[in-house]
Write a protein that holds these residues in place. Structure first.
Motif, short mmCIF file in Angstrom:
data_model
loop_
_atom_site.label_atom_id
_atom_site.label_comp_id
_atom_site.label_asym_id
_atom_site.label_seq_id
_atom_site.Cartn_x
_atom_site.Cartn_y
_atom_site.Cartn_z
N GLU A 39 6.39 25.11 -1.43
CA GLU A 39 6.68 24.04 -0.01
C GLU A 39 7.55 24.82 0.80
OE1 GLU A 39 8.09 20.22 -0.94
OE2 GLU A 39 9.88 21.06 -2.10
N LYS A 40 7.24 24.57 2.22
CA LYS A 40 8.23 25.17 3.35
C LYS A 40 9.12 24.00 3.78
CE LYS A 40 7.20 29.26 5.10
NZ LYS A 40 7.39 30.05 6.43
N ILE A 41 10.48 24.59 3.63
CA ILE A 41 11.56 23.64 3.88
C ILE A 41 12.62 24.40 4.96
CG2 ILE A 41 11.25 22.12 2.07
CD1 ILE A 41 13.57 23.40 0.60
N PRO A 42 13.40 23.32 5.65
CA PRO A 42 14.47 24.00 6.45
C PRO A 42 15.61 24.64 5.57
CG PRO A 42 13.87 21.61 7.19
CD PRO A 42 13.27 22.02 5.85
N VAL A 43 16.02 25.72 6.06
CA VAL A 43 17.05 26.40 5.47
C VAL A 43 18.28 25.55 4.86
CG1 VAL A 43 18.90 28.31 5.61
CG2 VAL A 43 16.51 28.71 6.56
N ARG A 44 18.77 24.72 5.30
CA ARG A 44 19.84 24.04 4.98
C ARG A 44 19.37 22.98 3.85
NH1 ARG A 44 23.86 21.63 9.42
NH2 ARG A 44 24.53 23.65 9.98
N GLU A 45 18.15 22.68 3.53
CA GLU A 45 17.67 21.77 2.43
C GLU A 45 17.10 22.63 1.27
OE1 GLU A 45 14.21 19.56 3.76
OE2 GLU A 45 15.66 18.65 5.71
N SER A 46 17.37 24.06 1.32
CA SER A 46 17.10 25.10 0.32
C SER A 46 18.06 25.41 -0.60
CB SER A 46 16.20 26.22 0.94
OG SER A 46 17.51 27.25 1.60
N LEU A 47 19.30 24.72 -0.50
CA LEU A 47 20.40 25.29 -1.27
C LEU A 47 20.19 24.69 -3.11
CD1 LEU A 47 23.42 26.37 -1.60
CD2 LEU A 47 24.08 24.11 -1.43
N GLY A 48 20.03 25.83 -3.84
CA GLY A 48 19.86 25.64 -5.07
C GLY A 48 18.35 25.48 -5.42
N ARG A 49 17.57 25.68 -4.59
CA ARG A 49 16.18 25.57 -4.67
C ARG A 49 15.49 27.01 -5.01
NH1 ARG A 49 13.21 21.21 -2.52
NH2 ARG A 49 11.62 21.98 -3.70
N VAL A 50 14.23 27.08 -5.64
CA VAL A 50 14.11 28.49 -6.13
C VAL A 50 13.05 29.05 -4.89
CG1 VAL A 50 12.66 29.61 -8.00
CG2 VAL A 50 14.11 27.50 -8.62
N LEU A 51 13.40 30.24 -4.73
CA LEU A 51 12.76 30.89 -3.57
C LEU A 51 11.34 31.29 -4.19
CD1 LEU A 51 13.13 31.96 -0.65
CD2 LEU A 51 14.24 34.34 -1.90
N THR A 169 21.53 30.46 -2.99
CA THR A 169 23.35 30.26 -3.08
C THR A 169 23.70 30.03 -1.58
OG1 THR A 169 23.78 32.43 -2.75
CG2 THR A 169 23.49 31.73 -4.93
N PRO A 170 24.79 29.37 -1.24
CA PRO A 170 25.40 29.21 0.01
C PRO A 170 25.22 30.63 0.81
CG PRO A 170 26.83 28.24 -1.39
CD PRO A 170 25.78 28.86 -2.37
N ALA A 171 25.54 31.68 0.13
CA ALA A 171 25.63 32.91 0.83
C ALA A 171 24.23 33.49 1.11
CB ALA A 171 26.00 34.19 -0.02
N ASP A 172 23.25 32.99 0.46
CA ASP A 172 21.84 33.28 0.87
C ASP A 172 21.44 32.55 1.98
OD1 ASP A 172 21.68 34.84 -1.31
OD2 ASP A 172 20.59 33.13 -2.54
N LEU A 173 21.81 31.42 2.23
CA LEU A 173 21.50 30.54 3.28
C LEU A 173 21.97 31.43 4.60
CD1 LEU A 173 22.11 26.71 2.27
CD2 LEU A 173 20.28 28.28 1.60
N GLY A 174 23.28 31.75 4.65
CA GLY A 174 23.65 32.43 5.77
C GLY A 174 23.10 33.59 5.87
N LEU A 175 22.88 34.46 4.92
CA LEU A 175 22.08 35.62 4.91
C LEU A 175 20.72 35.33 5.65
CD1 LEU A 175 22.65 38.32 2.08
CD2 LEU A 175 20.20 38.07 3.22
N LEU A 225 20.54 16.80 -15.92
CA LEU A 225 19.15 17.06 -15.11
C LEU A 225 19.47 16.96 -13.38
CD1 LEU A 225 16.79 14.72 -16.87
CD2 LEU A 225 16.84 17.23 -16.79
N ALA A 226 20.52 16.42 -13.21
CA ALA A 226 20.93 16.25 -11.62
C ALA A 226 21.51 17.51 -11.47
CB ALA A 226 21.76 14.96 -11.26
N ARG A 227 22.36 18.09 -12.09
CA ARG A 227 23.14 19.37 -11.84
C ARG A 227 22.02 20.44 -11.66
NH1 ARG A 227 28.45 19.48 -14.33
NH2 ARG A 227 29.53 18.39 -12.78
N LEU A 228 20.54 20.44 -12.51
CA LEU A 228 19.87 21.27 -12.61
C LEU A 228 18.73 21.42 -11.12
CD1 LEU A 228 18.37 21.90 -15.97
CD2 LEU A 228 19.96 23.00 -14.93
#
Ligand code: AMP
Ligand code: MG
Length: 419
Positions: A39-51, A169-175, A225-228
């Motif tokens: 799915e396509k989502i805004p960058v800020r919502e993508s933290l921890g998600r799998v690219l 990761t947070p660095a990825d979002l900035g990148l 599970l929440a942590r995953l």
């Protein structure tokens, strides 16, 4: 899909009644196929998600050569072995380009981040120059191209920077933001349902009757599970009753990619659950050469993978971290290396261990002066959940290993790394 039993029985050394811990991981892996939907989502919502796409820059970052310091942009070829006197021709600020070219004998006052004026190639920091009106005196000892950040030195147009399958990761979002990208394609969240089984289980809020225990497994499972970052469905406590179990399995497997249960797989209980699971799908019952966590079921019901974990609270956590975590991350589409690092640390005390099984003792990594060492949390019973709360690491004692003497190196897995 080919049968699970067929797949695992092809593996070297597969023995369901004395399965090595590393074989169990391999067997599970061999049977899993990752979910594909994205799915396509805004960058800020993508933290921890799998690219779910490769990120290939369409621009250079930075886009232009620019100054790394506040100072003066000069032509290196102007500089003399002794002092050099240059004329200040103007200023360049970050975000405001110096218009015009810089000729021989000239320099430009420049701020950090400002684009290098045409003709200049080197920045002399302001602290070392002497300024007298428009006369700028540069001392000897400058190096060509110093204090300049080059176009594309961070990211180069056309060169892939993030690969599909990594957790962001947070660095990825900035990148990604530095490339001007606002939305990312990510794998949809894995859906995981779980329930506890046992006639002795009471739920929070109800008074404890004689012989009952509060159901703690659903809470540790929820936390892990929440942590995953998966989507969680808690289906509650299910009695040791065939009809109730059957409907719980059907409901859980119809709505999720993976189902986790606790309890009911130990020798005394397995037969009846085994029959039931055999009716619903294909489930293997294993005795794993490990402690804690010997019995475990793995299989498939409909389109869902089943992980039948033991009931003991510590065994639930150990089997989750050692097998289920790896499986769920794999199913989630992760292709980066998410193995929990094993670090070698000296044991501060002797450790009891029997060869022929892998032990996951709960440990405390601590410092004595500058030296890190590990000791156990004490009582290691698989019902002592306190040992998991007190621990900051697992001490992983390998299958072949026997008793450990103080000072010997042992492998530890930091629990912080499990998030
Ligand atoms: P079982 O694997 O069902 O034989 O359970 C093994 C032990 O774990 C028993 O002492 C159970 O009471 C305990 N146990 C099972 N499920 C839970 C749970 N959800 N919360 C706390 N303890 C449990
Ligand atoms: Mg039980």
């Amino acid at each position: 899909m080919s049968g699970i039993l067929q797949t695992v029985s092809c593996l070297d050394g597969y023995d369901p009644d004395a399965l090595r811990a590393d074989k169990a991981t391999e067997a599970i892996r061999a049977c899993l196929s990752p979910i594909g939907e994205a799915e396509k989502i805004p960058v800020r919502e993508s933290l921890g998600r799998v690219l779910a796409e490769d990120i290939v820059p369409s621009i250079n970052v930075p886009a232009h050569d620019n100054s790394a310091m506040d100072g003066y942009a000069v032509r290196f070829s102007d500089l003399q072995p002794e002092e050099t006197v240059l004329t200040e021709a103007g200023s360049a600020f970050a975000g405001r380009v110096f218009e015009g070219a810089v000729g021989p004998g000239q320099c430009v006052r420049i701020m950090t981040g400002a684009v290098m004026p045409a003709g200049t190639d080197t920045v002399v920091i302001q602290e070392v120059v002497k300024k007298d009106g428009e006369r700028i005196v540069v001392p000897p000892g400058q190096k060509a191209r110093q204090n300049v950040r080059y176009a594309g030195e961070d990211l180069k147009a056309g060169v892939p920077v993030l690969r599909s399958g990594r957790a962001l990761t947070p660095a990825d979002l900035g990148l990604v933001a530095s490339l001007g990208i606002g939305e990312l394609k990510v794998v949809r969240k894995l859906r995981v349902a779980f329930f506890s089984t046992g006639d002795e289980l009471a739920s929070i809020g109800a008074p404890l009757k004689q012989g009952e225990v509060y159901d703690s497994n659903r809470y540790t499972l929820y936390g892990m599970l929440a942590r995953l970052g998966v989507e969680i469905a808690d289906l509650g406590v299910v009695r040791d009753d065939p009809a109730a179990l059957e409907s719980a399995f059907r409901k859980a497997s119809s709505q999720s990619d993976a189902v986790i249960t606790t309890g009911g797989v130990s020798v005394g209980e397995a037969d009846f659950v085994k029959q039931l699971m055999g009716k619903l799908g294909e489930v293997l019952f294993w005795k794993i050469a490990m402690r804690p966590g010997r019995p475990m079921a793995f299989g498939r019901i409909g389109n869902s993978y089943l992980f039948g974990l033991p009931g003991n609270p510590v065994a639930v956590m150990v089997t989750f971290y050692q097998f289920v975590r790896d499986a769920l991350l794999h199913l989630s589409g992760r292709t980066d290396d998410y193995a929990i690092p094993l670090l070698k640390v000296p044991a501060a005390v002797p450790l009891r261990k029997v060869a022929g099984r892998t032990e996951y003792q709960r440990g405390i990594l601590f410092r004595e002066g500058a030296q890190w060492k590990v000791r156990t949390t004490g009582q290691q019973g698989s019902g002592v959940l306190r040992s998991m709360s007190e621990a900051n690491c697992f001490i992983v004692l390998e299958h072949e290993r026997g008793r450990v003497e103080a000072g010997e190196l042992v492998s530890v897995q930091l629990m912080d790394a499990l998030r």
